[in-house]
Motif scaffolding. Structure first.
Motif, PDB file in Angstrom:
ATOM      1  N   ARG A   9      30.494  27.523  51.199  1.00 51.29           N
ATOM      2  CA  ARG A   9      29.835  28.473  50.301  1.00 51.29           C
ATOM      3  C   ARG A   9      29.235  29.637  51.080  1.00 51.29           C
ATOM      4  O   ARG A   9      29.161  30.753  50.568  1.00 51.29           O
ATOM      5  CB  ARG A   9      28.740  27.769  49.519  1.00 51.29           C
ATOM      6  N   HIS A  10      28.814  29.371  52.275  1.00 48.21           N
ATOM      7  CA  HIS A  10      28.235  30.413  53.129  1.00 48.21           C
ATOM      8  C   HIS A  10      28.790  30.264  54.536  1.00 48.21           C
ATOM      9  O   HIS A  10      28.953  29.141  55.028  1.00 48.21           O
ATOM     10  CB  HIS A  10      26.709  30.303  53.167  1.00 48.21           C
ATOM     11  N   LEU A  11      29.036  31.391  55.160  1.00 48.85           N
ATOM     12  CA  LEU A  11      29.646  31.393  56.484  1.00 48.85           C
ATOM     13  C   LEU A  11      29.137  32.601  57.246  1.00 48.85           C
ATOM     14  O   LEU A  11      29.146  33.722  56.721  1.00 48.85           O
ATOM     15  CB  LEU A  11      31.166  31.481  56.304  1.00 48.85           C
ATOM     16  N   VAL A  96      50.154  28.671  34.439  1.00 48.98           N
ATOM     17  CA  VAL A  96      51.226  29.602  34.743  1.00 48.98           C
ATOM     18  C   VAL A  96      51.513  30.594  33.630  1.00 48.98           C
ATOM     19  O   VAL A  96      51.969  31.698  33.879  1.00 48.98           O
ATOM     20  CB  VAL A  96      52.514  28.846  35.116  1.00 48.98           C
ATOM     21  N   GLN A  97      51.231  30.260  32.385  1.00 50.86           N
ATOM     22  CA  GLN A  97      51.620  31.147  31.292  1.00 50.86           C
ATOM     23  C   GLN A  97      50.969  32.513  31.423  1.00 50.86           C
ATOM     24  O   GLN A  97      49.780  32.627  31.702  1.00 50.86           O
ATOM     25  CB  GLN A  97      51.203  30.543  29.948  1.00 50.86           C
ATOM     26  N   SER A  98      51.762  33.533  31.185  1.00 50.96           N
ATOM     27  CA  SER A  98      51.255  34.893  31.287  1.00 50.96           C
ATOM     28  C   SER A  98      50.126  35.121  30.292  1.00 50.96           C
ATOM     29  O   SER A  98      50.192  34.680  29.151  1.00 50.96           O
ATOM     30  CB  SER A  98      52.389  35.879  31.003  1.00 50.96           C
ATOM     31  N   GLY A  99      49.098  35.765  30.763  1.00 48.79           N
ATOM     32  CA  GLY A  99      47.969  36.070  29.890  1.00 48.79           C
ATOM     33  C   GLY A  99      46.929  34.991  29.851  1.00 48.79           C
ATOM     34  O   GLY A  99      45.892  35.159  29.210  1.00 48.79           O
ATOM     35  N   ASN A 100      47.189  33.898  30.549  1.00 50.02           N
ATOM     36  CA  ASN A 100      46.170  32.858  30.556  1.00 50.02           C
ATOM     37  C   ASN A 100      44.938  33.309  31.311  1.00 50.02           C
ATOM     38  O   ASN A 100      45.014  34.069  32.264  1.00 50.02           O
ATOM     39  CB  ASN A 100      46.706  31.574  31.180  1.00 50.02           C
ATOM     40  N   THR A 101      43.814  32.814  30.886  1.00 47.30           N
ATOM     41  CA  THR A 101      42.556  33.207  31.493  1.00 47.30           C
ATOM     42  C   THR A 101      42.496  32.764  32.944  1.00 47.30           C
ATOM     43  O   THR A 101      42.950  31.677  33.293  1.00 47.30           O
ATOM     44  CB  THR A 101      41.389  32.595  30.707  1.00 47.30           C
ATOM     45  N   ILE A 102      41.952  33.619  33.759  1.00 45.58           N
ATOM     46  CA  ILE A 102      41.745  33.312  35.176  1.00 45.58           C
ATOM     47  C   ILE A 102      40.304  32.849  35.344  1.00 45.58           C
ATOM     48  O   ILE A 102      39.370  33.535  34.937  1.00 45.58           O
ATOM     49  CB  ILE A 102      42.028  34.557  36.036  1.00 45.58           C
ATOM     50  N   TYR A 103      40.143  31.688  35.950  1.00 42.72           N
ATOM     51  CA  TYR A 103      38.821  31.091  36.145  1.00 42.72           C
ATOM     52  C   TYR A 103      38.436  31.194  37.613  1.00 42.72           C
ATOM     53  O   TYR A 103      39.239  30.877  38.495  1.00 42.72           O
ATOM     54  CB  TYR A 103      38.814  29.632  35.697  1.00 42.72           C
ATOM     55  N   PHE A 104      37.209  31.588  37.841  1.00 43.95           N
ATOM     56  CA  PHE A 104      36.739  31.851  39.196  1.00 43.95           C
ATOM     57  C   PHE A 104      35.902  30.708  39.747  1.00 43.95           C
ATOM     58  O   PHE A 104      35.167  30.039  39.008  1.00 43.95           O
ATOM     59  CB  PHE A 104      35.885  33.123  39.221  1.00 43.95           C
ATOM     60  N   GLY A 105      35.994  30.522  41.061  1.00 48.44           N
ATOM     61  CA  GLY A 105      35.082  29.647  41.761  1.00 48.44           C
ATOM     62  C   GLY A 105      33.746  30.352  41.961  1.00 48.44           C
ATOM     63  O   GLY A 105      33.568  31.495  41.542  1.00 48.44           O
ATOM     64  N   GLU A 106      32.824  29.669  42.623  1.00 46.17           N
ATOM     65  CA  GLU A 106      31.495  30.237  42.824  1.00 46.17           C
ATOM     66  C   GLU A 106      31.454  31.215  43.981  1.00 46.17           C
ATOM     67  O   GLU A 106      30.458  31.886  44.176  1.00 46.17           O
ATOM     68  CB  GLU A 106      30.473  29.123  43.023  1.00 46.17           C
ATOM     69  N   GLY A 107      32.528  31.290  44.736  1.00 51.67           N
ATOM     70  CA  GLY A 107      32.605  32.265  45.809  1.00 51.67           C
ATOM     71  C   GLY A 107      32.136  31.729  47.154  1.00 51.67           C
ATOM     72  O   GLY A 107      31.359  30.774  47.230  1.00 51.67           O
ATOM     73  N   SER A 108      32.643  32.333  48.193  1.00 45.95           N
ATOM     74  CA  SER A 108      32.223  32.035  49.569  1.00 45.95           C
ATOM     75  C   SER A 108      31.637  33.296  50.167  1.00 45.95           C
ATOM     76  O   SER A 108      32.311  34.333  50.211  1.00 45.95           O
ATOM     77  CB  SER A 108      33.414  31.570  50.420  1.00 45.95           C
ATOM     78  N   TRP A 109      30.385  33.182  50.606  1.00 46.11           N
ATOM     79  CA  TRP A 109      29.720  34.330  51.209  1.00 46.11           C
ATOM     80  C   TRP A 109      30.065  34.373  52.692  1.00 46.11           C
ATOM     81  O   TRP A 109      29.769  33.447  53.429  1.00 46.11           O
ATOM     82  CB  TRP A 109      28.204  34.200  51.078  1.00 46.11           C
ATOM     83  N   LEU A 110      30.685  35.458  53.119  1.00 46.78           N
ATOM     84  CA  LEU A 110      30.971  35.655  54.538  1.00 46.78           C
ATOM     85  C   LEU A 110      30.095  36.780  55.065  1.00 46.78           C
ATOM     86  O   LEU A 110      30.103  37.883  54.520  1.00 46.78           O
ATOM     87  CB  LEU A 110      32.437  36.009  54.764  1.00 46.78           C
ATOM     88  N   THR A 111      29.352  36.477  56.102  1.00 47.15           N
ATOM     89  CA  THR A 111      28.563  37.497  56.789  1.00 47.15           C
ATOM     90  C   THR A 111      29.082  37.616  58.206  1.00 47.15           C
ATOM     91  O   THR A 111      29.144  36.614  58.933  1.00 47.15           O
ATOM     92  CB  THR A 111      27.074  37.135  56.816  1.00 47.15           C
ATOM     93  N   VAL A 112      29.453  38.811  58.592  1.00 47.58           N
ATOM     94  CA  VAL A 112      29.925  39.070  59.950  1.00 47.58           C
ATOM     95  C   VAL A 112      28.826  39.840  60.683  1.00 47.58           C
ATOM     96  O   VAL A 112      28.362  40.884  60.212  1.00 47.58           O
ATOM     97  CB  VAL A 112      31.232  39.871  59.944  1.00 47.58           C
ATOM     98  N   VAL A 113      28.400  39.292  61.824  1.00 45.02           N
ATOM     99  CA  VAL A 113      27.293  39.922  62.569  1.00 45.02           C
ATOM    100  C   VAL A 113      27.758  40.386  63.947  1.00 45.02           C
ATOM    101  O   VAL A 113      28.814  39.947  64.427  1.00 45.02           O
ATOM    102  CB  VAL A 113      26.107  38.949  62.698  1.00 45.02           C
TER     103      VAL A 113
END
Lengths: 113, 117
Positions: A9-11, A96-113
């Motif tokens: 989730r965080h990196l 796979v069907q065209s037009g089907n809803t796309i569901y998102f994950g919670e995301g991965s936070w990447l911080t580059v320092v």
């Protein structure tokens, strides 16, 4: 209901290092997408896979690569990281069907320092 | 290429009021899909509502409804009886009808909505 699972989730990485993000789609979803959302920006499409083959490509840098495995999970590999790669990376999935809803994950936070 | 425009960067209303978020898009496609996603402070992307372009009837989901004007290429979101939990960034998104596995979302710039107590 099961959702899209992303890890980590965080990196935090240093410049020029490599990072790998993992994504497990919703069961029976065979299309996976990767999006990048910079600070204050809308999500930008990077790449998608359908049945383990790349199906579409967006604004993904050459330093990035991705693949979808036999169990349908996907990995986004980012090399030679730059400060500008700091962002929220979303994985999403859909049936796979065209037009089907796309569901998102919670995301991965990447911080580059 | 398809583009999506949200002309209201920020909006603010009082709790229980009704608010309408605007979205216009540009496409030469005839078959496509439109979505509104909500992104609260947690940054999770949550589907609010979807509309198929071939359907004339406007989609509704509880307090959320859309005004879909295909000829005008307009797709606004109305939130009735707004609640504090509606505070979020709202993204309008377009998906064209393409080959299997090649569909993707094109997002607008987002509208930051604040619901005040």
């Amino acid at each position: 209901a099961a959702g899209v699972i992303q890890s980590p989730r965080h990196l935090i990485k240093e410049k020029r290092e490599t990072a790998t993000l993992k994504c497990y789609p919703i069961p029976r979803h065979d299309t996976v997408y990767w999006y990048q959302q910079g600070p204050g920006q809308d999500p930008q499409f990077l790449i998608s896979f359908y049945e383990k083959m790349q199906s579409d490509k967006g604004s993904i840098p050459d330093r990035f690569s991705a693949q979808q495995f036999s169990d349908y999970h996907s990995e986004l590999n980012m090399s030679s990281l730059e400060l500008g790669d700091s962002a929220l990376y979303f994985c999403a999935s859909s049936p796979v069907q065209s037009g089907n809803t796309i569901y998102f994950g919670e995301g991965s936070w990447l911080t580059v320092v | 290429a398809q583009t999506v425009t949200q002309s209201q960067p920020e909006m603010s209303v009082q709790e229980a009021e009704t608010v309408t978020l605007s979205c216009t898009y540009d496409t030469s496609e005839n078959n496509y899909y439109l979505f509104w996603y909500k992104q609260p402070p947690s940054r999770q992307m949550i589907l609010v509502i979807r509309q198929e372009a071939y359907k004339q009837q406007n989609a509704t989901e509880n307090r959320f409804s859309v005004n879909f004007q295909k000829a005008a290429k307009s797709f606004s979101l109305k939130i009735s009886d707004s609640q504090l939990g509606d505070t979020a960034m709202y993204f309008c998104a377009f998906m064209k009808h393409v080959a299997q596995g090649a569909q993707k979302l094109v997002f607008g710039q987002g509208t930051r909505l604040t619901i005040n107590p």
